[in-house]
Design a protein around this motif. Sequence first.
Motif, PDB file in Angstrom:
ATOM      1  N   SER A 216       0.850  -1.195   0.000  1.00  0.00           N
ATOM      2  CA  SER A 216       0.000   0.000   0.000  1.00  0.00           C
ATOM      3  C   SER A 216       0.888   1.247   0.000  1.00  0.00           C
TER       4      SER A 216
ATOM      5  N   HIS B 224       9.331   3.276  -0.767  1.00  0.00           N
ATOM      6  CA  HIS B 224       8.223   3.008   0.154  1.00  0.00           C
ATOM      7  C   HIS B 224       8.615   1.977   1.204  1.00  0.00           C
TER       8      HIS B 224
ATOM      9  N   GLU C 249       0.213   4.692  -5.909  1.00  0.00           N
ATOM     10  CA  GLU C 249      -1.196   4.880  -6.277  1.00  0.00           C
ATOM     11  C   GLU C 249      -1.362   6.167  -7.093  1.00  0.00           C
ATOM     12  N   GLU C 250      -0.659   7.222  -6.699  1.00  0.00           N
ATOM     13  CA  GLU C 250      -0.731   8.485  -7.429  1.00  0.00           C
ATOM     14  C   GLU C 250      -0.125   8.346  -8.821  1.00  0.00           C
TER      15      GLU C 250
ATOM     16  N   ALA D 170       1.159   5.236  -1.246  1.00  0.00           N
ATOM     17  CA  ALA D 170       0.466   6.420  -1.770  1.00  0.00           C
ATOM     18  C   ALA D 170       1.137   6.965  -3.035  1.00  0.00           C
TER      19      ALA D 170
END
Length: 229
Positions: free
Chosen positions: A114, A144, A119-120, A116
Amino acid sequence: MDNDLFPLLQLCDSNFPSGAFSHSFGLETYIQEQVIVDKESFKTAISAFVDKQLVFSDGLACSLSYEILENNRGMDELLEIDRLLFVSTLAKETREGNRRIGERMAKLCLELYSSAPLEEFLYFIKNKQGYGHSALVFAIVGHHLQIDKEKILSAYLFASVSSLIQNAVRGVPLGQTDGQKLLVEMQVKINEAKNKIKKLTKDDLGAISPGLEIAQMRHERLPVRLFMS
């Protein structure tokens, strides 16, 4: 065993379903023209690929992307690296191959971790504001997971070389033993490439071999093909 070793092993696994097994990135042209006929001739070709394509394009992009994330410089700069990679790749099949591999890897890694920023990045790809490249995905996932840049860069270079060697086992063809021997022999070249990349800047991005670019363009017109690029 270091905790960061497990995701690196997974990303470098030849069974990781990124789609890289479908691409030769122009090396199939040399195979059909019998420039590549055995282990030694393939070693010469893949060494040139590492020295040019991986050092000045994909590997450098991975390194630059990690630095952008490390210094919190924002998605705009990542997308600029993504754009430069795309527009500096002259062969259509290679551009599209890199885009497909990167998008597939981004989607899969987002399900595994997960993140961010990932995802962006995938959002911009889906909305045609980014192209996607596995080098950037590697950097985003590595940052990450708090894996240091040198490990991520080494892993990316190794995964790229390993994938091409596995494809050569099918395409030249090479024996499985010769493929594994070659992977061991290329470790010195991979380490040299990593050290070269550390000395480069954004201004060096895209300075690759015209001969390789021509082979990638000519691949589109081969009468029979095992690979998509």
